[in-house]
Structure formats: structure tokens, C-alpha cells
Design a protein around this motif. Structure first.
Motif, short mmCIF file in Angstrom:
data_model
loop_
_atom_site.label_atom_id
_atom_site.label_comp_id
_atom_site.label_asym_id
_atom_site.label_seq_id
_atom_site.Cartn_x
_atom_site.Cartn_y
_atom_site.Cartn_z
N ALA A 59 0.84 -1.20 0.00
CA ALA A 59 0.00 0.00 0.00
C ALA A 59 0.88 1.25 0.00
O ALA A 59 0.60 2.23 -0.69
CB ALA A 59 -0.91 -0.02 1.22
N ARG A 60 1.96 1.19 0.75
CA ARG A 60 2.91 2.31 0.78
C ARG A 60 3.49 2.55 -0.63
O ARG A 60 3.55 3.68 -1.11
CB ARG A 60 4.01 2.00 1.78
N ASP A 61 3.91 1.45 -1.29
CA ASP A 61 4.46 1.58 -2.65
C ASP A 61 3.47 2.29 -3.57
O ASP A 61 3.83 3.20 -4.31
CB ASP A 61 4.75 0.20 -3.25
N VAL A 62 2.22 1.82 -3.51
CA VAL A 62 1.22 2.40 -4.41
C VAL A 62 1.02 3.88 -4.09
O VAL A 62 0.94 4.72 -4.98
CB VAL A 62 -0.13 1.64 -4.29
N ALA A 63 0.96 4.21 -2.78
CA ALA A 63 0.75 5.60 -2.39
C ALA A 63 1.91 6.47 -2.87
O ALA A 63 1.70 7.54 -3.45
CB ALA A 63 0.60 5.70 -0.88
N VAL A 64 3.13 6.00 -2.65
CA VAL A 64 4.30 6.79 -3.06
C VAL A 64 4.30 6.97 -4.58
O VAL A 64 4.51 8.06 -5.10
CB VAL A 64 5.61 6.12 -2.58
N TRP A 65 3.99 5.86 -5.26
CA TRP A 65 3.97 5.94 -6.72
C TRP A 65 2.94 6.90 -7.23
O TRP A 65 3.18 7.66 -8.16
CB TRP A 65 3.69 4.55 -7.30
N SER A 66 1.74 6.85 -6.64
CA SER A 66 0.68 7.70 -7.17
C SER A 66 1.01 9.17 -6.90
O SER A 66 0.56 10.04 -7.62
CB SER A 66 -0.66 7.32 -6.56
N LEU A 67 1.81 9.44 -5.89
CA LEU A 67 2.16 10.82 -5.59
C LEU A 67 3.33 11.32 -6.43
O LEU A 67 3.46 12.50 -6.69
CB LEU A 67 2.51 10.97 -4.10
N THR A 68 4.20 10.39 -6.83
CA THR A 68 5.44 10.84 -7.48
C THR A 68 5.61 10.27 -8.88
O THR A 68 6.22 10.91 -9.73
CB THR A 68 6.67 10.37 -6.69
N GLY A 69 5.09 9.07 -9.13
CA GLY A 69 5.42 8.39 -10.38
C GLY A 69 6.90 8.11 -10.46
O GLY A 69 7.43 7.77 -11.50
N ASP A 70 7.57 8.22 -9.34
CA ASP A 70 9.02 8.16 -9.31
C ASP A 70 9.47 6.70 -9.22
O ASP A 70 9.09 6.00 -8.31
CB ASP A 70 9.50 8.95 -8.08
N PRO A 71 10.29 6.25 -10.20
CA PRO A 71 10.60 4.81 -10.25
C PRO A 71 11.64 4.38 -9.24
O PRO A 71 12.68 3.84 -9.60
CB PRO A 71 11.09 4.62 -11.69
N ASP A 72 11.37 4.63 -7.94
CA ASP A 72 12.31 4.07 -6.97
C ASP A 72 11.83 2.69 -6.56
O ASP A 72 12.44 2.02 -5.76
CB ASP A 72 12.48 4.99 -5.75
N VAL A 73 10.70 2.26 -7.12
CA VAL A 73 10.23 0.90 -6.91
C VAL A 73 10.26 0.22 -8.27
O VAL A 73 9.77 0.75 -9.25
CB VAL A 73 8.79 0.88 -6.35
N ASP A 74 10.86 -0.95 -8.36
CA ASP A 74 11.09 -1.55 -9.66
C ASP A 74 9.82 -2.08 -10.31
O ASP A 74 9.65 -2.00 -11.51
CB ASP A 74 12.12 -2.68 -9.51
N ALA A 75 8.96 -2.66 -9.50
CA ALA A 75 7.68 -3.15 -10.01
C ALA A 75 6.70 -2.97 -8.86
O ALA A 75 6.53 -3.86 -8.03
CB ALA A 75 7.77 -4.61 -10.43
N PRO A 76 6.04 -1.81 -8.78
CA PRO A 76 5.25 -1.53 -7.59
C PRO A 76 4.07 -2.49 -7.44
O PRO A 76 3.50 -2.93 -8.44
CB PRO A 76 4.74 -0.10 -7.81
N ALA A 77 3.74 -2.78 -6.20
CA ALA A 77 2.62 -3.67 -5.91
C ALA A 77 1.32 -3.01 -6.32
O ALA A 77 1.13 -1.82 -6.13
CB ALA A 77 2.60 -3.99 -4.42
N GLY A 78 0.42 -3.80 -6.90
CA GLY A 78 -0.86 -3.27 -7.33
C GLY A 78 -0.80 -2.55 -8.66
O GLY A 78 -1.79 -2.02 -9.13
N TRP A 79 0.39 -2.53 -9.25
CA TRP A 79 0.57 -1.89 -10.56
C TRP A 79 0.85 -2.94 -11.62
O TRP A 79 1.35 -4.02 -11.33
CB TRP A 79 1.79 -0.96 -10.53
N VAL A 80 0.57 -2.56 -12.86
CA VAL A 80 1.03 -3.35 -14.00
C VAL A 80 2.21 -2.60 -14.62
O VAL A 80 2.10 -1.42 -14.93
CB VAL A 80 -0.08 -3.56 -15.04
N THR A 81 3.33 -3.29 -14.72
CA THR A 81 4.51 -2.70 -15.36
C THR A 81 4.69 -3.37 -16.72
O THR A 81 4.93 -4.58 -16.80
CB THR A 81 5.76 -2.91 -14.49
N LEU A 82 4.50 -2.59 -17.78
CA LEU A 82 4.68 -3.11 -19.14
C LEU A 82 6.16 -3.00 -19.49
O LEU A 82 6.69 -1.91 -19.57
CB LEU A 82 3.86 -2.30 -20.14
#
Ligand code: SAH
Length: 394
Positions: free
Chosen positions: A136-159
Motif C-alpha cells: 500500500a505504501r508503494d502504491v501511495a508513493v507511486w501515485s504521488l510521485t510516479g518516481d521509479p524508486d520501486v522496480d515493479a510496484p505492488a498493485g501496478w502493472v509494469t509493461l
């Protein structure tokens, strides 16, 4: 659970245990200004480095009840449940909050999964365990930044565009995404060797569509992507080349977005340029070609479903790169000649680019269909038409 943030500056905190968990917690405590007393017979190297400075006080011994005296917070992080239980009881009797690493429910405070976005400080706790909180933290951080410090965020699809097949031609970001994935959905043109780098428990799903063979409809793939992501997994969609070059990545992205699933893309090296390059053919070359066009040969010229203007390409003096053109090569070459492209225009057909089976066939436009039929050319192949196809620079 009542969530609050602790102001620890100048306040004493006891950390019992010197292992991996403590090594993750202590820096954040120090950053918050806490006066940390670390008690442990041995220290992980990161902690030893800190203890060598005056930022961290270390008592090299087993922890005792009296270590709780006068502290504001206790972190019971030893790998001995009895020691942690003893600390929890001591803290309880002194009304000190205590975090227990071995059994969160046995403590009176929980450590959240945290993230920093500018001056936002995010913390997530979950009754379903730290992994859920971290996702949940990964998703929250991603949605706020879009910043790729997570390689494949949980709850996301990485193409992930996998490149033409050679694992060396997968990008660093793509490889890191595979290494972090919970589930990888791949097809046969993806760099399959890289699947071995997925985490041990990761689910590997072959959604390949063999031409004229077994067929997994695109909608089924879209549904799978969405379902896995909605279950909170780190979903990686791994395919050949670039996902947005005849890869149906666009449709997958749309399906995710429509379902409210966040999606990101790691661009790949498209076979449209990689296959010619590996064959020693630059798709542009000063004096020979000032541009290139990439088209699909999947639908034959003249077919009502075709939106490729072959006549325009016959007149263009730039390079034509055809993907999925093996079955219709004869029709394509005839159409181009009828539209005025010279029969002696150089053509190269590059099959299995980036793999040890790679082959390059060269012939004139008038002859290439017969030459490649005689050679038994099969997909995947990239066809290059234009002056540059005569070059062999390697
Ligand atoms: N997204 C892919 C293309 C998918 S369509 C990309 O960007 O490369 C599939 C077609 O790509 C194949 O029919 C073939 O024309 C081409 N192709 C993919 N990988 C290839 C390879 N290793 N060698 C030659 N052609 C390849």
C-alpha cells in the motif's frame, strides 16, 4: 490502532537487538533526533559503522529489564522471543510503548511501512501483515510521485519491453522489474532467459499467441493483468521489443486504466531498429536515407483491413521496415513494384535477431520473396527495403 507521529528529538529510545531489523529501524530513529541506546551482543555491519560514531550508544551485552528505565519508547528487535516478551512486559509496567519485531500483536506500538514524498511522510500499518502495508505504501508513493524508486510496484502493472530476445538487450529498468515481480505474464518473443531471474516464488504465465495455433485472446490477457494487480501483486507484462510497437501494449494500458489499475511502461529496444542494426544495416544513413517507416505486414496489401499506404511507401525514398511480413512478403514486394519501386531495390530479411539462430538474407526487391521462401524463412523476421539494406557494416 490509533495512528500518531512521535516527536522523538532529544528523547531516549531503547533498541534491543543488533540484526537486520534493527539496522533498518535505527537510521530513521536517529534521523528523528532520538537518543538511541542500542543493546546487543553483536551488531550487523551497518550498525557497527554507526556505533563507531558518537551518534549511537551501544552496550555490547544481552538486554535487561532495567534498560527500559527512563526511555520513551522500546523497540524489542532481538531474535529471542523470550527477551522480546520480557521487554514488552517491562515496558508495559512502566507505561512505555513497545514495538515487538517477532510478534506485532504482543507489542503496544507498531512500526508502519513508511515513505517520503517531499515533506509528506507516509506511514501504513496493516492487520494483514507488513507485506500488505509495504504494498500500500508503494502504491501511495507511486501515485504521488510516479518516481521509479520501486522496480515493479505492488498493485501496478509494469509493461516491460524486453528487446529482440537477447537478454543483454533488455534495459536495466526492465530487468529490475522482472526481478521484483510477483507475477510475470510473457509471450514467446520476450527474452525468455530473463524469466530465470524472477524471484523464486513468482508466478510465470505464458500468454503467448502462436500464429495460427493456440490462441489466448487479448481480452483474457487484459483480464489477467487487471486481476493480478487488483490482488495487490507486482505484475510485470514482459514482451518482445517495445510494448507500444505492434505489441498491443496500448490496449493493455487502456484496459488497466479503465479498471482503475495504475500502469507504467519500461520502453524496450524494438526489433524494428535492433534487427537491422544487428545485421549491420543502419535504418538511416547520410546520403542514402533520411528516415524510416515501420509498418505491419500482417494484413496483405489490398485487404480492406489494411491501412498501410503501400503506394506512398513505394514513392518514398526513405527506408521501409516491415514487421510481421513473412507470410505476405510476396504480395508486398509485388505491390511495391507495381507502385513504381525499382525491382533492384535492395532488401534484407533478418530472422531471429538477437538470438544465436539469427539469419540475414539479402536480395533485390524482385527476388527476395522467392529467395526467402527457398530458404524457409519463418517468423519472427524483420524486412528492410531501401538502399541501406545493401549495407553490411559489421
Ligand atoms: N513489439 C515488438 C514487435 C511485436 S510484433 C517489437 O517492438 O519488436 C512481432 C514481430 O516483430 C515479428 O513478426 C517480427 O516481425 C518482429 N520481431 C520481433 N522480435 C524479432 C526478432 N528477434 N527478430 C526478428 N524480428 C522480430
Amino acid at each position: 490502532m490509533y495512528l500518531s507521529g512521535l516527536v522523538l528529538a532529544g528523547r531516549r529510545v531503547l533498541v534491543a537487538g543488533g540484526g537486520r531489523v534493527a539496522a533498518r529501524r535505527v537510521p530513521a530513529l536517529l534521523e528523528a533526533g532520538a537518543v538511541v541506546h542500542l543493546v546487543a551482543p553483536e551488531l550487523a555491519p551497518e550498525l557497527a559503522a554507526l556505533a563507531a560514531t558518537d551518534r549511537l550508544a551501544w552496550s555490547q551485552r544481552a538486554v535487561r529489564e532495567s534498560d527500559c528505565d527512563g526511555v520513551w519508547l522500546v523497540l524489542a528487535l532481538t531474535d529471542e522471543p523470550e527477551a522480546n516478551a520480557m521487554l514488552a512486559a517491562a515496558a508495559e509496567s512502566q507505561r512505555i510503548f513497545c514495538v515487538r519485531a517477532d510478534a506485532a500483536e504482543g507489542g503496544t506500538a507498531w512500526t508502519p511501512a513508511t515513505g517520503r514524498v517531499g515533506d509528506l511522510h507516509l506511514g501504513v500499518v496493516s492487520g494483514s501483515g507488513p507485506r500488505t502495508a509495504a504494498r500500500a505504501r508503494d502504491v501511495a508513493v507511486w501515485s504521488l510521485t510516479g518516481d521509479p524508486d520501486v522496480d515493479a510496484p505492488a498493485g501496478w502493472v509494469t509493461l516491460v519491453g524486453g528487446g529482440p530476445g537477447d537478454p543483454a538487450l533488455l534495459t536495466d529498468g526492465g530487468r529490475r522489474a522482472v526481478r521484483a515481480a510477483d507475477v510475470v505474464l510473457y509471450d514467446r518473443l520476450a527474452p525468455l532467459a530473463v524469466l530465470a531471474e524472477a524471484p523464486p516464488g513468482a508466478e510465470l504465465v505464458d500468454v503467448g499467441k502462436v500464429p495460427r495455433g493456440r490462441h489466448t485472446p487479448q481480452e483474457a490477457i487484459n483480464d489477467l493483468l487487471v486481476q493480478h494487480a487488483q490482488a495487490g501483486r507486482r505484475v510485470v507484462r514482459l514482451k518482445g521489443g517495445d510494448s507500444f510497437v505492434f505489441g498491443r501494449g496500448g490496449e493493455e494500458a487502456q484496459a488497466c486504466t479503465a479498471a482503475g489499475v495504475p500502469v507504467r511502461v519500461v520502453p524496450g529496444v524494438s526489433s524494428a531498429v535492433a534487427a537491422p542494426a544487428l545485421a549491420g544495416i543502419p535504418v538511416t544513413h547520410r546520403t542514402l536515407s533520411q528516415g524510416f517507416t515501420v509498418v505491419s505486414g500482417h494484413v496483405p496489401p489490398g485487404d480492406p483491413r489494411s491501412d498501410v499506404d503501400w503506394v506512398a511507401h513505394a514513392r518514398s525514398r526513405t527506408t521501409l521496415v516491415i514487421l510481421m511480413g513473412v507470410a505476405n512478403l510476396d504480395t508486398i514486394c509485388r505491390t511495391l513494384q507495381e507502385a513504381g519501386l525499382a525491382p533492384d531495390t535492395p532488401v534484407a530479411v533478418v530472422t531471429d535477431a538477437g538470438s544465436p539462430q539469427m539469419r540475414v538474407l539479402r536480395a533485390r526487391l524482385a527476388d527476395i520473396a522467392a529467395v526467402s521462401a527457398a530458404a524457409g524463412v519463418e517468423p519472427p523476421a524483420v524486412t528492410v527495403i531501401g538502399e541501406v539494406a545493401a549495407l553490411n557494416l559489421l
